[in-house]
Design a protein around this motif. Structure first.
Motif: not given
Length: 179
Positions: A127, A130-138, A141
């Motif tokens: 988890t 997954e949250s780190e991946k989302k943060e990285k993508q954000a 961007k």
């Protein structure tokens, strides 16, 4: 209708003999025969042969039972002592097996707890990943957006510098014309 199973159960029949049937209450003649058998025992308990010189199985059985009912203190006390010792030994053996089983249960429970903790950690890590991946993508961007803004800013600075230079040149031209 045909069947895959043989019909041996239906075909094999056994006959019951008279001795296989359950005992019924004795008839008056049987009671008198029993009385005769018992009267053949003399007072010492020994058999008195019947008319043909035979002793009946009933009398033999009665004498066997009478001989078994005689108390033998040494044999029974030794048997009880041996049985008691065997029971104690068996209890001790079972207690040790129970202790071993309890220890094994404790170790298995601790192993199970460790495995569940590992799985919890792995689940937490997944988890977190997954949250780190989302943060990285954000963040990527945002970085790409900022890079675009920097490009726009540099273009604006260059345009601003060009306009300043043109303004300075115009001011000089106007000042030369006014003199």
């Amino acid at each position: 209708m045909s069947s895959y199973f043989p019909r041996t159960k239906d075909l094999t029949r056994t006959r019951r003999s008279v001795t296989d049937s359950p005992p019924s209450s004795p008839s008056p003649t049987e009671k008198s025969f029993r009385h005769d058998r018992l009267s053949r025992l003399d007072s010492s308990g020994e058999n008195i042969p019947d008319r043909l010189g035979r002793t009946s199985s009933y009398i033999r059985r009665e004498t066997r039972l009478a001989s078994l009912n005689k108390p033998e203190q040494d044999i029974t006390s030794k048997d009880y002592k041996k049985m008691y010792a065997d029971a104690l030994h068996e209890n001790d053996r079972l207690k040790s097996r129970l202790q071993d089983s309890k220890q094994e249960l404790v170790s298995i429970r601790s192993q199970l707890e460790k495995v569940t903790q590992r799985q919890d950690r792995i689940a937490e890590k997944s988890t977190l990943l997954e949250s780190e991946k989302k943060e990285k993508q954000a963040l990527e961007k945002r970085v790409s957006g900022m890079e675009d803004e920097i490009k726009v800013l540099t273009e604006l600075k260059m345009d601003n510098q060009r306009l300043k230079d043109e303004n300075g040149a115009l001011i000089r031209v106007i000042s030369k014309l006014s003199k």
